[in-house]
Scaffold this motif. Structure first.
Motif, mmCIF file in Angstrom:
data_model
loop_
_atom_site.group_PDB
_atom_site.id
_atom_site.type_symbol
_atom_site.label_atom_id
_atom_site.label_comp_id
_atom_site.label_asym_id
_atom_site.label_seq_id
_atom_site.Cartn_x
_atom_site.Cartn_y
_atom_site.Cartn_z
ATOM 1 N N TYR A 130 1.054 -1.119 0.003
ATOM 2 C CA TYR A 130 0.006 -0.104 -0.013
ATOM 3 C C TYR A 130 0.940 1.401 0.018
ATOM 4 C CZ TYR A 130 -2.919 3.915 1.680
ATOM 5 O OH TYR A 130 -3.449 5.051 1.755
ATOM 6 N N GLU A 131 1.955 1.322 0.854
ATOM 7 C CA GLU A 131 2.886 2.497 0.849
ATOM 8 C C GLU A 131 3.335 3.020 -0.472
ATOM 9 O OE1 GLU A 131 2.869 4.757 3.098
ATOM 10 O OE2 GLU A 131 1.605 3.622 4.214
ATOM 11 N N ARG A 134 0.660 4.138 -2.571
ATOM 12 C CA ARG A 134 0.302 5.682 -2.339
ATOM 13 C C ARG A 134 1.314 6.476 -2.955
ATOM 14 N NH1 ARG A 134 1.873 9.430 0.997
ATOM 15 N NH2 ARG A 134 3.309 7.880 1.950
ATOM 16 N N PRO A 171 -4.885 10.311 -1.160
ATOM 17 C CA PRO A 171 -5.796 9.537 -0.786
ATOM 18 C C PRO A 171 -7.010 9.484 -1.507
ATOM 19 C CG PRO A 171 -4.626 10.183 1.037
ATOM 20 C CD PRO A 171 -4.114 11.118 0.011
ATOM 21 N N SER A 230 -11.437 6.432 5.534
ATOM 22 C CA SER A 230 -10.214 7.236 6.100
ATOM 23 C C SER A 230 -9.257 6.005 6.513
ATOM 24 C CB SER A 230 -10.767 7.677 7.411
ATOM 25 O OG SER A 230 -11.486 6.963 8.308
ATOM 26 N N GLY A 232 -6.091 3.683 6.401
ATOM 27 C CA GLY A 232 -5.085 3.696 5.362
ATOM 28 C C GLY A 232 -4.278 2.786 4.923
ATOM 29 N N ASN A 233 -5.147 1.960 4.285
ATOM 30 C CA ASN A 233 -4.680 0.550 3.554
ATOM 31 C C ASN A 233 -5.522 0.421 2.599
ATOM 32 O OD1 ASN A 233 -7.105 -0.294 4.712
ATOM 33 N ND2 ASN A 233 -5.989 -0.856 6.812
#
Length: 314
Positions: A130-131, A134, A171, A230, A232-233
């Motif tokens: 995921y990082e 993003r 996001p 919201s 974060g994944n």
């Protein structure tokens, strides 16, 4: 006959999908039309023809480009088109009346869900981290913003770092991707159904599209997706994409309400022309407004109170 139709449709869809690598302005339009052959095969012959088209297209892209490209074709183009076409031709009968076809409102809800899954699928094809995903999205936004500032399309305060702005916007990107998938799937479904109807192969009678309204379940799903967005994944990516997809579905519902509301009115044609022109010129303003109209229609049942019943279908 069905395998032959499916293989031909899959090869055409793979070609339309692959031209996006050229980077030309026309390639984006052709890429958007890549689900069209699969829809035509599934609606005009059988949903199995859509599966043959999906498998053929994925194999062709994997051989001509990369295996990852073949997976992306299946997840983003082929399977969504097959599944929506399958639902569109679902019908049931009680033995005492005409067939009851799958309602358009529920079909739009499925289109939104499929768009969210396609968004997540496209992200996972890029990377399962995921990082990294993003960061890639943030770099893409940063590049677009730098180019827009350089060409003076937009102006930003001198003390605003573009990198931080891109990180803040990243996001929200799945929201727009989910909405764009809904638009692409819906327009391709409509075009393919029109083409198959002209050929006389569409099993389903042409529905009264202006009567389309989303079920109230869509409101609860939108609320739940907004809460989960919201995170974060990749669950947050899915929720954000589903939120955008549902808002786009409500936008189409609001547009249907305007068509329904103006039946038999003298101002119908100029009003509809103005709305569609505004959708192109002022999309950022009119799209949320139409979504709010669709939300209000689902919540309060506006057309049930103000409009006569739709015309009888053949």
């Amino acid at each position: 006959m069905i395998p032959v139709v499916g293989i031909g449709a899959g090869l055409v869809a793979a070609l339309l999908f692959s031209v996006v690598i050229t980077g030309s302005p026309l390639s984006a339009l052709l890429y958007s039309a890549s689900p069209l052959p699969i829809f035509i095969a599934a609606l005009g012959w059988n949903h199995r023809a859509g599966l043959f088209a999906t498998a053929t297209g994925a194999l062709a892209v994997a051989v001509a480009l990369t295996p990852t490209g073949g997976i992306a074709f299946a997840l983003i183009i082929g399977l969504p088109a097959w599944w929506i076409a399958y639902l569109a031709l679902l019908a049931r009968a009680d033995g005492q009346g005409p067939l009851e076809w799958y309602p358009l409102g529920k079909l739009m809800l499925w289109i939104a869900a499929t768009a969210a899954l396609a968004t997540v699928g496209s992200a996972l094809v890029m990377t399962t981290d995921y990082e990294l995903y993003r960061s890639a999205i943030a770099r893409m936004i940063e590049g677009i913003l730098n180019e827009m500032v350089r060409s003076r399309m937009i102006s930003l305060p001198a003390d605003m770092p573009i990198k931080e702005l891109a990180d803040g916007l990243s996001p929200v990107v799945p929201l727009g991707i989910g909405a764009s998938f809904v638009t692409t799937i819906t327009l391709n479904l409509w075009l393919s159904a029109k083409a198959v109807t002209i050929s006389g192969r569409l099993p389903r009678p042409w529905p009264f599209i202006p009567s389309t309204t989303l079920p109230r379940l869509a409101l609860l799903l939108l609320l739940g997706a907004a809460v989960l967005a919201s995170l974060g994944n990749y669950l947050g990516v899915a929720a954000m994409a589903f939120s955008g997809a549902l808002l786009a579905a409500f936008m189409f519902s609001g547009l249907c309400l305007l068509h329904d509301l103006s039946r038999g009115r003298s101002w119908r044609l100029p009003m509809l022309i103005s709305v569609y022109v505004a959708l192109v010129v002022m999309q950022a303003v009119l799209t949320p407004l139409l979504a709010l109209i669709g939300l209000a229609d689902t919540l309060f049942g506006l057309r049930k109170r103000a409009l006569p019943p739709p015309p009888a279908q053949p």
